[in-house]
Motif scaffolding. Structure first.
Motif: not given
Length: 314
Positions: A271-285
């Motif tokens: 997924s582009a983001h996971g549990y700690s992903g922030k909306h302001q960045w396109p992808y999580g770490s």
């Protein structure tokens, strides 16, 4: 889910490594493919304008013939294919076209006409991925079992890695993986990495610190084990070969890269983001790490809704 699919091409063999994957996804999702070539003009002085105009017409003719020839390779398939030639900036053109046409998936080669580099992806691919309004599949040009340009007749993926962190956002990939599994019959590897908690300290940890860390890790391992068991037992995964992996590590991305090698993974789905992903960045770490350093195909399922723009009436 993934209909229509956008496949940008630049005329190079490296870029054509996406064609077997485009075929595989189109068959899995009953999708239409759009082959897109964007011609980008070079900046030139006034003295070179006439020469550039002649060259430009030649380039357009060659690009049109190339697209038609590539489109013709799909004649023996039941896949719907159209070809589109546009002029403008490549990255912006791909993004704008995907936005205007309601594209659900963009399939990109990691490298194109400028050749392979020491970097995991080219600058054009990186810019496109970062600005993409939808899900993206990155195909690694340097590691392909199917010759570039050939269409895939049979299942293409034998082992698919699905990292999960317990969040609903990470699970956004599961319906996609299930659909792929119906056609490709792969082994699905569900993996959850449990990390040790960070402790605020300036001195080496004392016994109480170590005991607390161990208790938190044990608790998280137990919870993660129950979670993976629950996901594996879900009805939509019945009939699909699923293996679960519960790993304790302080370096999630490094651990996942090791699993790719160990389990001979063909594709990683994130997924582009996971549990700690922030909306302001396109992808999580973790997703960002795999974009830059992954060695196999990477499917990024966008969990954020794209900003919808009205379709062009032209």
């Amino acid at each position: 889910m993934f209909d229509p699919i956008l496949v940008p091409l630049d005329g190079s063999q490296l870029a054509e490594c996406v064609l077997p994957h485009a075929t595989a996804f189109a068959r899995s999702f009953g999708a239409e493919i759009t082959l897109l070539n964007i011609l980008e003009k070079n900046q030139a002085g006034a003295s070179a304008q006439l020469f550039d105009l002649l060259n430009w017409q030649i380039k357009k003719t060659k690009a049109t013939l190339y697209l038609e020839e590539t489109k013709g390779r799909f004649k023996k398939t039941d896949i719907r294919v159209q070809a589109m030639l546009q002029e403008g900036l490549v990255t912006e053109g791909i993004t704008e076209y995907a936005q205007s046409q309601g594209t659900k998936l963009i399939i990109l080669s990691s490298h194109g006409r400028h050749g392979l580099t020491q970097w995991g992806i080219s600058s054009t691919t990186q810019k496109t991925v970062l600005s993409a309004p939808t899900s993206v599949l990155i195909v690694r040009a340097q590691s392909q079992d199917v010759p570039a340009g050939e269409l895939s007749e049979g299942p293409l993926y034998k082992h698919i890695l699905v990292p999960l962190d317990g969040s609903q956002r990470a699970e956004h990939v599961l319906p996609i993986v299930m659909q792929l599994a119906q056609f490709h019959k792969p082994v699905i590897h569900l993996v959850h990495v449990v990390k040790s908690p960070e402790m605020a300290r300036q001195m080496p940890p004392i016994h109480e610190d170590i005991d607390l860390i161990n208790r938190v890790v044990t608790r998280n391992q137990e919870e993660a084990g129950r979670y993976l068991k629950d996901v594996k037992s879900r009805s939509y995964l019945q009939g699909i070969e699923v293996q679960t992996h519960l790993i304790t590590s302080d370096h999630a991305a490094e651990t996942l890269h090791h699993m790719v090698d160990q389990e001979k993974i063909d594709m990683v789905t994130l997924s582009a983001h996971g549990y700690s992903g922030k909306h302001q960045w396109p992808y999580g770490s973790v997703t960002s790490n795999f974009i830059l350093y992954g060695k196999v195909s990477l499917l990024i399922v966008q969990d954020m809704p794209a900003k919808q723009e009205p379709k062009s009436l032209e």
